[in-house]
Design a protein around this motif. Structure first.
Motif, PDB file in Angstrom:
ATOM      1  N   PRO A  29      15.644 -19.270 -42.576  1.00 36.13           N
ATOM      2  CA  PRO A  29      16.605 -19.603 -41.522  1.00 36.13           C
ATOM      3  C   PRO A  29      17.694 -18.535 -41.326  1.00 36.13           C
ATOM      4  N   TYR A  30      17.884 -17.656 -42.313  1.00 38.04           N
ATOM      5  CA  TYR A  30      18.940 -16.641 -42.223  1.00 38.04           C
ATOM      6  C   TYR A  30      18.368 -15.266 -42.541  1.00 38.04           C
ATOM      7  N   PHE A  31      19.006 -14.263 -41.983  1.00 39.60           N
ATOM      8  CA  PHE A  31      18.686 -12.897 -42.366  1.00 39.60           C
ATOM      9  C   PHE A  31      19.901 -12.029 -42.115  1.00 39.60           C
ATOM     10  N   ILE A  32      19.859 -10.834 -42.669  1.00 38.95           N
ATOM     11  CA  ILE A  32      20.980  -9.902 -42.542  1.00 38.95           C
ATOM     12  C   ILE A  32      20.551  -8.747 -41.659  1.00 38.95           C
ATOM     13  N   ASP A  33      21.328  -8.499 -40.638  1.00 41.31           N
ATOM     14  CA  ASP A  33      21.123  -7.330 -39.786  1.00 41.31           C
ATOM     15  C   ASP A  33      22.205  -6.335 -40.183  1.00 41.31           C
ATOM     16  N   LYS A  34      21.834  -5.355 -41.002  1.00 41.08           N
ATOM     17  CA  LYS A  34      22.836  -4.438 -41.547  1.00 41.08           C
ATOM     18  C   LYS A  34      22.801  -3.062 -40.898  1.00 41.08           C
ATOM     19  N   MET A  35      22.427  -3.027 -39.639  1.00 41.16           N
ATOM     20  CA  MET A  35      22.427  -1.743 -38.941  1.00 41.16           C
ATOM     21  C   MET A  35      23.835  -1.140 -38.976  1.00 41.16           C
ATOM     22  N   PRO A  36      23.929   0.141 -39.304  1.00 43.94           N
ATOM     23  CA  PRO A  36      25.255   0.767 -39.443  1.00 43.94           C
ATOM     24  C   PRO A  36      26.103   0.732 -38.182  1.00 43.94           C
ATOM     25  N   ASN A  37      25.477   0.628 -37.029  1.00 44.12           N
ATOM     26  CA  ASN A  37      26.236   0.679 -35.777  1.00 44.12           C
ATOM     27  C   ASN A  37      26.659  -0.686 -35.260  1.00 44.12           C
ATOM     28  N   ASN A  38      26.378  -1.744 -35.978  1.00 39.88           N
ATOM     29  CA  ASN A  38      26.728  -3.081 -35.514  1.00 39.88           C
ATOM     30  C   ASN A  38      28.227  -3.248 -35.269  1.00 39.88           C
ATOM     31  N   PHE A  39      29.054  -2.533 -36.005  1.00 39.60           N
ATOM     32  CA  PHE A  39      30.511  -2.689 -35.847  1.00 39.60           C
ATOM     33  C   PHE A  39      30.960  -2.421 -34.419  1.00 39.60           C
ATOM     34  N   ARG A  40      30.229  -1.578 -33.709  1.00 38.20           N
ATOM     35  CA  ARG A  40      30.604  -1.258 -32.327  1.00 38.20           C
ATOM     36  C   ARG A  40      30.388  -2.436 -31.391  1.00 38.20           C
ATOM     37  N   HIS A  41      29.557  -3.380 -31.806  1.00 39.90           N
ATOM     38  CA  HIS A  41      29.151  -4.468 -30.924  1.00 39.90           C
ATOM     39  C   HIS A  41      29.639  -5.838 -31.369  1.00 39.90           C
ATOM     40  N   LEU A  42      30.649  -5.886 -32.228  1.00 40.20           N
ATOM     41  CA  LEU A  42      31.074  -7.185 -32.762  1.00 40.20           C
ATOM     42  C   LEU A  42      31.535  -8.151 -31.676  1.00 40.20           C
ATOM     43  N   GLY A  43      32.168  -7.639 -30.643  1.00 39.15           N
ATOM     44  CA  GLY A  43      32.579  -8.522 -29.544  1.00 39.15           C
ATOM     45  C   GLY A  43      31.375  -9.171 -28.891  1.00 39.15           C
ATOM     46  N   LEU A  44      30.357  -8.379 -28.605  1.00 35.57           N
ATOM     47  CA  LEU A  44      29.137  -8.908 -28.003  1.00 35.57           C
ATOM     48  C   LEU A  44      28.417  -9.835 -28.975  1.00 35.57           C
ATOM     49  N   ILE A  45      28.326  -9.446 -30.230  1.00 31.45           N
ATOM     50  CA  ILE A  45      27.683 -10.299 -31.236  1.00 31.45           C
ATOM     51  C   ILE A  45      28.369 -11.661 -31.280  1.00 31.45           C
ATOM     52  N   HIS A  46      29.686 -11.644 -31.272  1.00 31.19           N
ATOM     53  CA  HIS A  46      30.452 -12.900 -31.300  1.00 31.19           C
ATOM     54  C   HIS A  46      30.135 -13.767 -30.074  1.00 31.19           C
ATOM     55  N   LEU A  47      29.952 -13.142 -28.919  1.00 32.62           N
ATOM     56  CA  LEU A  47      29.681 -13.899 -27.693  1.00 32.62           C
ATOM     57  C   LEU A  47      28.254 -14.432 -27.635  1.00 32.62           C
ATOM     58  N   ILE A  48      27.269 -13.656 -28.096  1.00 35.62           N
ATOM     59  CA  ILE A  48      25.875 -14.104 -27.955  1.00 35.62           C
ATOM     60  C   ILE A  48      25.397 -14.907 -29.165  1.00 35.62           C
ATOM     61  N   LEU A  49      26.049 -14.719 -30.306  1.00 34.07           N
ATOM     62  CA  LEU A  49      25.699 -15.455 -31.530  1.00 34.07           C
ATOM     63  C   LEU A  49      26.983 -16.033 -32.123  1.00 34.07           C
ATOM     64  N   PRO A  50      27.552 -17.046 -31.477  1.00 33.42           N
ATOM     65  CA  PRO A  50      28.858 -17.555 -31.912  1.00 33.42           C
ATOM     66  C   PRO A  50      28.871 -18.093 -33.344  1.00 33.42           C
ATOM     67  N   ASN A  51      27.725 -18.429 -33.900  1.00 32.36           N
ATOM     68  CA  ASN A  51      27.669 -18.922 -35.277  1.00 32.36           C
ATOM     69  C   ASN A  51      27.383 -17.817 -36.293  1.00 32.36           C
ATOM     70  N   ALA A  52      27.227 -16.595 -35.824  1.00 37.39           N
ATOM     71  CA  ALA A  52      26.947 -15.485 -36.733  1.00 37.39           C
ATOM     72  C   ALA A  52      28.127 -15.266 -37.669  1.00 37.39           C
ATOM     73  N   LYS A  53      27.820 -14.933 -38.902  1.00 36.56           N
ATOM     74  CA  LYS A  53      28.834 -14.583 -39.877  1.00 36.56           C
ATOM     75  C   LYS A  53      28.885 -13.067 -39.951  1.00 36.56           C
ATOM     76  N   ILE A  54      30.061 -12.525 -39.791  1.00 41.22           N
ATOM     77  CA  ILE A  54      30.215 -11.072 -39.738  1.00 41.22           C
ATOM     78  C   ILE A  54      30.918 -10.608 -40.999  1.00 41.22           C
ATOM     79  N   ILE A  55      30.280  -9.689 -41.695  1.00 41.15           N
ATOM     80  CA  ILE A  55      30.822  -9.161 -42.946  1.00 41.15           C
ATOM     81  C   ILE A  55      30.971  -7.657 -42.816  1.00 41.15           C
ATOM     82  N   ASP A  56      32.168  -7.183 -43.050  1.00 40.50           N
ATOM     83  CA  ASP A  56      32.455  -5.745 -43.068  1.00 40.50           C
ATOM     84  C   ASP A  56      32.364  -5.285 -44.515  1.00 40.50           C
TER      85      ASP A  56
END
Length: 194
Positions: A29-56
Motif C-alpha cells: 500500500p505504500y512506497f517511497i519515491d526518493k527522486m532527488p528532484n522531488n523537492f522542486r515539486h512539493l507544492g504540486l505533490i501536495h495538491l495531487i497527493l494530499p495524503n502524501a507524507k513528505i520527508i526532507d
C-alpha cells in the motif's frame, strides 16, 4: 496550465501517478519515491497527493554534494557533473525547502542523515510516527531484504548503516574547493571546514 486545473483535475493527476507507479509498489500500500528532484515539486505533490507524507532527508552539504558528484546517474541529473553546478543546486534545494516550510507548515518532516546514522531506531520511530505507520523489526533490519532494489544506492541497502561514508568527502577535500566556494556558508554551518 497547472494554475488553471480544477481540484478534481489535480486529484486525477494524483490517481494517474499512483496508477503509473503501481509496478514499484509490488502489491504494497505504500512506497517511497526518493527522486532527488522531488523537492522542486512539493507544492504540486501536495495538491495531487494530499495524503502524501513528505520527508526532507538532508545530509551534510559537502558530503551530499560529493556523494552525488561521484555517482554516475543514468540520466536527468546533469547538475551532478560539475562541482559548481551541484553546489548551486544544493543551495537552491535549501532555499526552496525553506519556502515549502513557510507555505506548507508542518507538512514536511526534516530528518538529518547524520542523526539517522547515529541513532537509527529512534529516527525510524520518528519517521513512522509522522507517516502513521507501526514499527516493524524490518525497518531497522532493512539490509536483510531480498526484494529488488532499483536505485543508485542498491548496494548500500544490502548492508547495515555504517558511519564511514559520513566524512568520506574529506579524503578529497583539496580538490573540492570549487564546491566549498559555491556552497559558501552551507559548507561551514553544515560540517565543512571552509
Amino acid at each position: 496550465m497547472l494554475a488553471e486545473l480544477a481540484p478534481e483535475d489535480l486529484l486525477e493527476l494524483g490517481r494517474k501517478y499512483l496508477s503509473d507507479t503501481r509496478i514499484y509498489r509490488t502489491g504494497k500500500p505504500y512506497f517511497i519515491d526518493k527522486m532527488p528532484n522531488n523537492f522542486r515539486h512539493l507544492g504540486l505533490i501536495h495538491l495531487i497527493l494530499p495524503n502524501a507524507k513528505i520527508i526532507d532527508a538532508r545530509r551534510n552539504a559537502m558530503a551530499c554534494c560529493f556523494s552525488n558528484f561521484k555517482q554516475l546517474f543514468a540520466s536527468g541529473q546533469e547538475f551532478t557533473y560539475s562541482l559548481e553546478d551541484i553546489g548551486r543546486y544544493y543551495r537552491t534545494y535549501v532555499e526552496l525547502m525553506a519556502h515549502w516550510d513557510s507555505v506548507l507548515p508542518g507538512k514536511v518532516l526534516h530528518v538529518e542523515y547524520e542523526n539517522v546514522v547515529e541513532n537509527l531506531e529512534a529516527n525510524v520511530h520518528r519517521i513512522l510516527d509522522f507517516c502513521g505507520l507501526e514499527f516493524e523489526p524490518q525497518c531497522v533490519e532493512f539490509y536483510k531484504t531480498e526484494r529488488s532494489i532499483r536505485t543508485a544506492s542498491s548496494e548500500q541497502v544490502r548492508r547495515p548503516i555504517f558511519k564511514e561514508g559520513i566524512d568520506q568527502w574529506r579524503n578529497f577535500e583539496p580538490w573540492l574547493e570549487p564546491l566549498k566556494a559555491t556552497l559558501g556558508e552551507l559548507a561551514r554551518t553544515d560540517g565543512g571546514d571552509a
